[in-house]
Design a protein around this motif. Structure first.
Motif, PDB file in Angstrom:
ATOM      1  N   PRO A 273      63.183  80.157  26.922  1.00 28.50           N
ATOM      2  CA  PRO A 273      64.006  79.931  26.017  1.00 28.50           C
ATOM      3  C   PRO A 273      65.363  80.885  26.137  1.00 28.50           C
ATOM      4  CG  PRO A 273      62.447  81.258  25.131  1.00 28.50           C
ATOM      5  CD  PRO A 273      62.057  80.875  26.727  1.00 28.50           C
ATOM      6  N   PHE A 274      66.487  80.059  25.542  1.00 26.93           N
ATOM      7  CA  PHE A 274      67.644  80.790  25.436  1.00 26.93           C
ATOM      8  C   PHE A 274      67.528  81.491  24.279  1.00 26.93           C
ATOM      9  CE2 PHE A 274      69.596  77.461  28.249  1.00 26.93           C
ATOM     10  CZ  PHE A 274      70.156  78.474  29.092  1.00 26.93           C
ATOM     11  N   PRO A 275      67.973  83.020  23.801  1.00 28.43           N
ATOM     12  CA  PRO A 275      67.819  83.689  22.735  1.00 28.43           C
ATOM     13  C   PRO A 275      68.281  82.847  21.466  1.00 28.43           C
ATOM     14  CG  PRO A 275      68.234  85.238  24.272  1.00 28.43           C
ATOM     15  CD  PRO A 275      68.578  83.898  24.698  1.00 28.43           C
ATOM     16  N   GLY A 276      69.511  82.215  21.613  1.00 30.01           N
ATOM     17  CA  GLY A 276      70.264  81.627  20.545  1.00 30.01           C
ATOM     18  C   GLY A 276      69.378  80.289  20.137  1.00 30.01           C
ATOM     19  N   ALA A 277      68.911  79.594  21.058  1.00 28.91           N
ATOM     20  CA  ALA A 277      67.907  78.395  20.578  1.00 28.91           C
ATOM     21  C   ALA A 277      66.598  79.140  20.054  1.00 28.91           C
ATOM     22  CB  ALA A 277      67.691  77.835  22.065  1.00 28.91           C
ATOM     23  N   ALA A 278      65.994  80.052  20.415  1.00 34.79           N
ATOM     24  CA  ALA A 278      64.776  80.523  19.974  1.00 34.79           C
ATOM     25  C   ALA A 278      64.970  80.682  18.507  1.00 34.79           C
ATOM     26  CB  ALA A 278      64.239  81.674  20.578  1.00 34.79           C
ATOM     27  N   TRP A 279      66.117  81.558  18.126  1.00 34.49           N
ATOM     28  CA  TRP A 279      66.413  81.777  16.755  1.00 34.49           C
ATOM     29  C   TRP A 279      67.035  80.651  15.706  1.00 34.49           C
ATOM     30  CZ3 TRP A 279      66.703  86.149  13.689  1.00 34.49           C
ATOM     31  CH2 TRP A 279      65.706  87.536  14.276  1.00 34.49           C
ATOM     32  N   LEU A 280      67.563  79.839  16.278  1.00 39.62           N
ATOM     33  CA  LEU A 280      68.029  78.351  15.619  1.00 39.62           C
ATOM     34  C   LEU A 280      66.539  77.572  15.559  1.00 39.62           C
ATOM     35  CD1 LEU A 280      71.157  77.507  17.688  1.00 39.62           C
ATOM     36  CD2 LEU A 280      71.126  77.752  15.205  1.00 39.62           C
ATOM     37  N   LEU A 281      65.567  77.697  16.463  1.00 41.03           N
ATOM     38  CA  LEU A 281      64.298  76.925  15.963  1.00 41.03           C
ATOM     39  C   LEU A 281      63.566  77.681  15.095  1.00 41.03           C
ATOM     40  CD1 LEU A 281      63.687  75.866  19.709  1.00 41.03           C
ATOM     41  CD2 LEU A 281      64.098  74.452  18.004  1.00 41.03           C
ATOM     42  N   SER A 282      64.006  78.839  14.815  1.00 39.00           N
ATOM     43  CA  SER A 282      63.317  79.532  13.534  1.00 39.00           C
ATOM     44  C   SER A 282      63.885  79.838  12.598  1.00 39.00           C
ATOM     45  CB  SER A 282      63.226  81.101  14.202  1.00 39.00           C
ATOM     46  OG  SER A 282      62.345  81.762  13.235  1.00 39.00           O
ATOM     47  N   LEU A 283      65.279  79.748  12.340  1.00 38.93           N
ATOM     48  CA  LEU A 283      65.965  79.546  10.992  1.00 38.93           C
ATOM     49  C   LEU A 283      66.610  78.329  10.516  1.00 38.93           C
ATOM     50  CD1 LEU A 283      67.903  82.917  11.369  1.00 38.93           C
ATOM     51  CD2 LEU A 283      65.624  82.669  10.181  1.00 38.93           C
ATOM     52  N   ALA A 284      66.608  77.271  11.413  1.00 36.07           N
ATOM     53  CA  ALA A 284      67.430  76.120  11.091  1.00 36.07           C
ATOM     54  C   ALA A 284      66.487  75.362  10.130  1.00 36.07           C
ATOM     55  CB  ALA A 284      67.935  75.308  12.329  1.00 36.07           C
ATOM     56  N   GLU A 285      67.195  74.822   9.063  1.00 35.47           N
ATOM     57  CA  GLU A 285      66.177  74.025   8.060  1.00 35.47           C
ATOM     58  C   GLU A 285      66.051  72.670   8.495  1.00 35.47           C
ATOM     59  OE1 GLU A 285      67.868  77.541   5.961  1.00 35.47           O
ATOM     60  OE2 GLU A 285      69.060  76.027   6.855  1.00 35.47           O
ATOM     61  N   ASP A 286      66.862  72.151   9.340  1.00 35.81           N
ATOM     62  CA  ASP A 286      66.880  70.771   9.770  1.00 35.81           C
ATOM     63  C   ASP A 286      66.775  70.747  11.406  1.00 35.81           C
ATOM     64  OD1 ASP A 286      67.671  68.015  10.636  1.00 35.81           O
ATOM     65  OD2 ASP A 286      67.736  67.692   8.497  1.00 35.81           O
ATOM     66  N   ILE A 287      65.924  70.401  11.958  1.00 32.65           N
ATOM     67  CA  ILE A 287      65.704  70.410  13.477  1.00 32.65           C
ATOM     68  C   ILE A 287      65.540  68.983  13.844  1.00 32.65           C
ATOM     69  CG2 ILE A 287      64.695  71.327  15.428  1.00 32.65           C
ATOM     70  CD1 ILE A 287      63.748  73.826  13.695  1.00 32.65           C
ATOM     71  N   GLU A 288      66.303  68.832  14.978  1.00 30.82           N
ATOM     72  CA  GLU A 288      66.152  67.507  15.543  1.00 30.82           C
ATOM     73  C   GLU A 288      66.155  67.181  17.272  1.00 30.82           C
ATOM     74  OE1 GLU A 288      68.494  63.174  15.838  1.00 30.82           O
ATOM     75  OE2 GLU A 288      68.640  64.296  13.945  1.00 30.82           O
ATOM     76  N   GLU A 289      65.312  66.789  17.690  1.00 31.26           N
ATOM     77  CA  GLU A 289      65.459  66.644  19.268  1.00 31.26           C
ATOM     78  C   GLU A 289      66.341  65.179  19.468  1.00 31.26           C
ATOM     79  OE1 GLU A 289      62.678  66.515  23.084  1.00 31.26           O
ATOM     80  OE2 GLU A 289      61.723  65.941  21.447  1.00 31.26           O
ATOM     81  N   ILE A 290      67.223  65.603  20.376  1.00 30.60           N
ATOM     82  CA  ILE A 290      68.089  64.185  21.050  1.00 30.60           C
ATOM     83  C   ILE A 290      67.450  63.977  22.262  1.00 30.60           C
ATOM     84  CG2 ILE A 290      70.168  63.396  21.814  1.00 30.60           C
ATOM     85  CD1 ILE A 290      71.497  65.788  19.644  1.00 30.60           C
ATOM     86  N   LYS A 291      66.910  62.860  22.354  1.00 35.72           N
ATOM     87  CA  LYS A 291      66.285  62.271  23.704  1.00 35.72           C
ATOM     88  C   LYS A 291      66.839  61.798  24.886  1.00 35.72           C
ATOM     89  CE  LYS A 291      62.396  61.896  20.645  1.00 35.72           C
ATOM     90  NZ  LYS A 291      62.923  62.108  19.560  1.00 35.72           N
ATOM     91  N   THR A 292      66.428  62.395  25.824  1.00 34.34           N
ATOM     92  CA  THR A 292      66.963  61.746  27.181  1.00 34.34           C
ATOM     93  C   THR A 292      66.053  61.495  28.229  1.00 34.34           C
ATOM     94  OG1 THR A 292      68.759  61.703  28.792  1.00 34.34           O
ATOM     95  CG2 THR A 292      67.801  63.739  28.251  1.00 34.34           C
ATOM     96  N   ILE A 293      66.195  60.916  29.213  1.00 27.40           N
ATOM     97  CA  ILE A 293      65.013  60.570  30.125  1.00 27.40           C
ATOM     98  C   ILE A 293      65.226  61.354  31.529  1.00 27.40           C
ATOM     99  CG2 ILE A 293      64.292  58.468  29.149  1.00 27.40           C
ATOM    100  CD1 ILE A 293      65.685  57.103  31.539  1.00 27.40           C
ATOM    101  N   CYS A 294      63.961  61.707  31.998  1.00 26.98           N
ATOM    102  CA  CYS A 294      63.933  62.097  33.470  1.00 26.98           C
ATOM    103  C   CYS A 294      63.967  60.998  34.455  1.00 26.98           C
ATOM    104  CB  CYS A 294      62.536  62.640  33.657  1.00 26.98           C
ATOM    105  SG  CYS A 294      62.302  63.563  35.345  1.00 26.98           S
TER     106      CYS A 294
END
Length: 189
Positions: A119-140
C-alpha cells in the motif's frame, strides 16, 4: 454534510477523467472547485491533470511539505485531489479535519497499492479515514477485474524491485488482476 471521499482503482480506469467531470459538474452549477495533483507527477507537465481521453486541466500541486489545513480555502465548494496515493498520512489527517471543521467536501482519486502489491501510505490512510470509499473498476488483459500493478522494463519483463515511486510513461506499468500478478511464482512469500 461534507465528507472525505476516496475513489481508488488500478491504472487506466478513468480516475482523472472522473475527477475532471466532477469539476465540470460543480462549475456548471456556479460552484468553485480547487484541483490538486502531486508535484512529483510530471508526465504531462507539472500541475496538469490529464486523462487518457486527452482532457486536461491545470491544478495546484502538493508535495509532502504542503499543510492542507493551514491553507485559506475561502468560497471553495469542493476540493478535488488527483494522485492521492502520494499524500502523506499527516496530509490525509489534515484533509479529514478540513472536511469536518470547515465543511468543505474533499474528493480524492488514486491508486491503492504499488507494483509490489504494497500500500501507498496516503492510500492506506484514505482507506482508514474516508467516509465514502468507492472502487473504480477496470480490467486485466485476461478479462478479470484489475486490482494490482506490474512494473516492466523496456523489454516488457516484470520488475520485482526498485523504488516505490517511479514516474514514467504508461508503458512501464500494467494493471492486472491478482491471478496475473502472482503468475509464475513457484512459492508464496
Amino acid at each position: 454534510m461534507a465528507k472525505l471521499f476516496y475513489r481508488y482503482a488500478a491504472m487506466n480506469s478513468g480516475k482523472s477523467t472522473q475527477l475532471l467531470q466532477i469539476a465540470n459538474n460543480y462549475e456548471t452549477l456556479n460552484k468553485r472547485v480547487l484541483l490538486y495533483t502531486a508535484r512529483i507527477d510530471d508526465r504531462y507537465g507539472v500541475g496538469m491533470i490529464t486523462s487518457r481521453l486527452n482532457i486536461r486541466r491545470e491544478a495546484q500541486t502538493f508535495d509532502d511539505t504542503l499543510d492542507f489545513y493551514a491553507q485559506q480555502f475561502e468560497n471553495i465548494d469542493c476540493i478535488l485531489i488527483d494522485e492521492a496515493q502520494f499524500l502523506t498520512p499527516a496530509q490525509v489527517r489534515q484533509l479529514h479535519r478540513l472536511v469536518h471543521l470547515r465543511h468543505i467536501p474533499v474528493i480524492c482519486f488514486g491508486l491503492r497499492s504499488d507494483f509490489l502489491g504494497e500500500p501507498f501510505p496516503g492510500a492506506a490512510w484514505l482507506l482508514s479515514l474516508a467516509e465514502d470509499i468507492e472502487e473504480i473498476k477496470t480490467i486485466c488483459v485476461c478479462g478479470r477485474k484489475a486490482t494490482m500493478h506490474l512494473r516492466v522494463d523496456g523489454r516488457g519483463e516484470r520488475l520485482k524491485d526498485g523504488p516505490q515511486v517511479e514516474i514514467g510513461d504508461d508503458a512501464r506499468y500494467r494493471a492486472v488482476c491478482a491471478k496475473c500478478f502472482y503468475a509464475g511464482e513457484d512459492k508464496p512469500e
